[in-house]
Write a protein that holds these residues in place. Structure first.
Motif, PDB file in Angstrom:
ATOM      1  N   LEU A   1       0.816  -1.210   0.000  1.00  0.00           N
ATOM      2  CA  LEU A   1       0.000   0.000   0.000  1.00  0.00           C
ATOM      3  C   LEU A   1       0.853   1.265   0.000  1.00  0.00           C
ATOM      4  N   LEU A   2       2.105   1.142   0.427  1.00  0.00           N
ATOM      5  CA  LEU A   2       2.990   2.303   0.516  1.00  0.00           C
ATOM      6  C   LEU A   2       4.000   2.361  -0.623  1.00  0.00           C
ATOM      7  N   LYS A   3       3.863   1.501  -1.625  1.00  0.00           N
ATOM      8  CA  LYS A   3       4.780   1.549  -2.761  1.00  0.00           C
ATOM      9  C   LYS A   3       4.643   2.891  -3.483  1.00  0.00           C
ATOM     10  N   PRO A   4       5.732   3.426  -4.021  1.00  0.00           N
ATOM     11  CA  PRO A   4       5.680   4.751  -4.648  1.00  0.00           C
ATOM     12  C   PRO A   4       4.618   4.881  -5.738  1.00  0.00           C
TER      13      PRO A   4
ATOM     14  N   VAL B   1       1.784   3.464  -5.945  1.00  0.00           N
ATOM     15  CA  VAL B   1       0.438   3.438  -5.368  1.00  0.00           C
ATOM     16  C   VAL B   1       0.175   4.693  -4.518  1.00  0.00           C
ATOM     17  N   ARG B   2       1.242   5.417  -4.159  1.00  0.00           N
ATOM     18  CA  ARG B   2       1.110   6.530  -3.216  1.00  0.00           C
ATOM     19  C   ARG B   2       0.074   7.574  -3.618  1.00  0.00           C
ATOM     20  N   PRO B   3      -0.055   7.948  -4.904  1.00  0.00           N
ATOM     21  CA  PRO B   3      -1.091   8.937  -5.253  1.00  0.00           C
ATOM     22  C   PRO B   3      -2.506   8.489  -4.896  1.00  0.00           C
ATOM     23  N   ALA B   4      -2.779   7.182  -5.040  1.00  0.00           N
ATOM     24  CA  ALA B   4      -4.091   6.658  -4.640  1.00  0.00           C
ATOM     25  C   ALA B   4      -4.251   6.713  -3.130  1.00  0.00           C
ATOM     26  N   PHE B   5      -3.180   6.397  -2.420  1.00  0.00           N
ATOM     27  CA  PHE B   5      -3.181   6.465  -0.958  1.00  0.00           C
ATOM     28  C   PHE B   5      -3.499   7.883  -0.495  1.00  0.00           C
ATOM     29  N   VAL B   6      -2.782   8.860  -1.046  1.00  0.00           N
ATOM     30  CA  VAL B   6      -2.950  10.258  -0.631  1.00  0.00           C
ATOM     31  C   VAL B   6      -4.366  10.754  -0.932  1.00  0.00           C
ATOM     32  N   ALA B   7      -4.849  10.498  -2.161  1.00  0.00           N
ATOM     33  CA  ALA B   7      -6.166  11.000  -2.561  1.00  0.00           C
ATOM     34  C   ALA B   7      -7.283  10.382  -1.725  1.00  0.00           C
ATOM     35  N   SER B   8      -7.286   9.053  -1.589  1.00  0.00           N
ATOM     36  CA  SER B   8      -8.405   8.376  -0.919  1.00  0.00           C
ATOM     37  C   SER B   8      -8.384   8.582   0.595  1.00  0.00           C
ATOM     38  N   VAL B   9      -7.210   8.442   1.206  1.00  0.00           N
ATOM     39  CA  VAL B   9      -7.113   8.629   2.659  1.00  0.00           C
ATOM     40  C   VAL B   9      -7.320  10.101   3.024  1.00  0.00           C
ATOM     41  N   GLY B  10      -6.822  10.995   2.179  1.00  0.00           N
ATOM     42  CA  GLY B  10      -7.016  12.426   2.428  1.00  0.00           C
ATOM     43  C   GLY B  10      -8.489  12.796   2.463  1.00  0.00           C
TER      44      GLY B  10
END
Length: 461
Positions: free
Chosen positions: A238-241, A243-252
């Motif tokens: 989940l923290l792979k570079p 994938v990070r844009p999806a992490f930032v957008a959805s969790v944000g």
């Protein structure tokens, strides 16, 4: 013939979305009914401000645990079976809370209901998104959020109508939709994407042919799923570079959905307005107005996410939430809680509810279910739900304390600032997902084109 198949496919996907979204109705009802029940509970159980927040927050803690636990269950047993497990928890929690005779039992029952809510919030949007065609996915996933706010609205109406009856009836009525959810899910199909992930390609093909207008559509989509198929990814991915844009957008978005204050208004509006000088009945009626506003805003958002786009909707509506909270804080600051001032407060609360619910609350489960790659969608959506419920827990445990320390004006001005920061976050980090297949979104993550156009242009400049 093709038209008949299209109609049948639309009808089936609509039916799937409606039954699955009943989990959202329970989500909304069980979280919203506490605002009305608290007015009786604090008298019967002699609750202090701290214990009020514990009783309210228990369901949120349960939801936080439930959404984390639902991810491995949904990946192992399937989306449909996990929703059925959540329905059983709803039934169990409703029975316990209805017959609770101590604060401890009340808190435990709210924890069980929270487990069900957390599981539903994690898995129902995924299930609907994985079954829906791209062009209708926005509207159908937002049906879950519409069911949430409809449940909240029903809870407010119920609280007002039963204000002179026992709070036990308020909680006990949740047994009806919980039963509908459990029985209805028995007849629904599994997610075709989950089946493909399990290697059951023929079963996935059969379901896609039932919910798509033609066999050709189904075959193209199935091939896209197979081409994008990866083994189930471990949590560290989940923290792979990439994938990070999806992490930032959805969790944000998940964090902002709560930190911008919407559930503070939902949980404590009757208490806040009662303390500000409104009578108890007037305070409950204010909550009913808030619930109706939420339902209308979410229904509009269900149209707008496909007509305008997810990102555009948030950018257009969030400034209205900021202005509404500034006005609301000003009314508290000058003590205008009677006469015309009281009506201005009510209008400000309703407007804030429309602008905030119609933007962030509409987008949270939709964007979260869309942006994560298939191999980590279950765990990714679990992270989104955990972020949402973690922030909700913080808000529910601190709102009354903030009102005591900062006053109503300081509290609502703080929320106004967070809403403004939310607009900047969406502008900078949240891409448009309208009309794109889940596999196309995954491809954009892999090739680095996921970021919003505005962000790419600013970096190029």
């Amino acid at each position: 013939m093709a038209d008949n198949a299209r109609v049948r496919g639309h009808a089936l996907t609509n039916f799937i979305a409606i039954i699955a979204a009943t989990g959202g109705l329970l989500f909304g009802y069980d979280t919203g009914i506490i605002s009305s029940a608290l007015l009786q509970l604090k008298t019967e159980f002699h609750l202090t401000t701290f214990s009020e927040q514990i009783v309210t927050g228990a369901i949120i803690l349960g939801a936080l645990l439930g959404c984390i636990g639902a991810a491995p269950l949904s990946d192992k047993f399937g989306r449909r079976r996990t929703v059925m497990m959540a329905a059983l928890l709803f039934l169990m929690g409703t029975l316990i809370v209805t017959f609770a005779h101590s604060v401890t039992t009340l808190i435990c029952a709210r924890l069980v209901l929270g487990l069900a809510i957390g599981a539903a919030s994690q898995i129902v949007p995924i299930y609907i998104a994985e079954v829906s065609p791209p062009e209708r996915r926005g509207m159908l996933v937002v049906a879950f959020q519409l069911a949430v706010v409809l449940g909240i609205t029903i809870s407010f109406f119920t609280g007002y109508l039963l204000r002179n009856a026992s709070w036990r009836w308020m909680f006990g009525l949740g047994f009806v939709p919980a039963s509908i959810l459990f029985v209805g899910m028995i007849f629904l199909p599994n997610s075709p994407r989950w089946l493909a992930m399990q290697g059951e390609i023929e079963q996935a093909r059969k379901i896609l042919r039932r919910v798509r207008p033609t066999d050709a559509h189904a075959e193209r989509e199935l091939q896209g799923i197979i081409d994008a198929q990866d083994e189930q990814a471990p949590l560290r991915d989940l923290l792979k570079p990439w994938v990070r844009p999806a992490f930032v957008a959805s969790v944000g978005i998940a964090l902002l959905c709560q930190l911008t204050g919407i559930n503070a208004v939902l949980y404590y509006a009757p208490t806040i307005f009662s303390d500000a000088g409104f009578g108890q009945s007037s305070a409950l009626l204010t909550s009913v107005a808030v619930g109706v506003a939420m339902t209308c805003a979410t229904a509009f958002g269900g149209w707008a996410v496909d007509a305008w786009g997810r990102r555009t909707l948030m950018l257009r509506l969030l400034p209205g939430a900021v202005i509404s909270l500034i006005v609301l804080g000003a009314m508290f600051a000058i003590g205008a809680t009677h006469g015309v001032g009281a009506w201005v407060m009510v209008v400000a609360v309703v407007c804030y509810t429309i602008f905030n619910t119609g933007s962030l609350s509409v987008a949270i489960w939709l964007v979260g279910a869309e942006v994560w790659p298939l191999s980590m969608r279950g765990s990714g959506m679990s992270l989104v739900a955990a972020s949402h419920w973690g922030a909700d827990l913080v808000v529910s445990l601190t709102t009354l304390t903030m009102v005591e320390k900062l006053g109503g004006s300081g509290t609502f001005w703080l929320f106004a600032a967070i809403n403004a920061a939310g607009w900047l976050f969406v502008y900078r980090y949240v891409p448009e997902t309208k009309g794109r297949s889940l596999e196309e979104l995954e491809s954009s993550l892999r090739d680095g084109t996921f970021a919003p156009v505005d962000r790419k242009e600013s970096e190029a400049a």
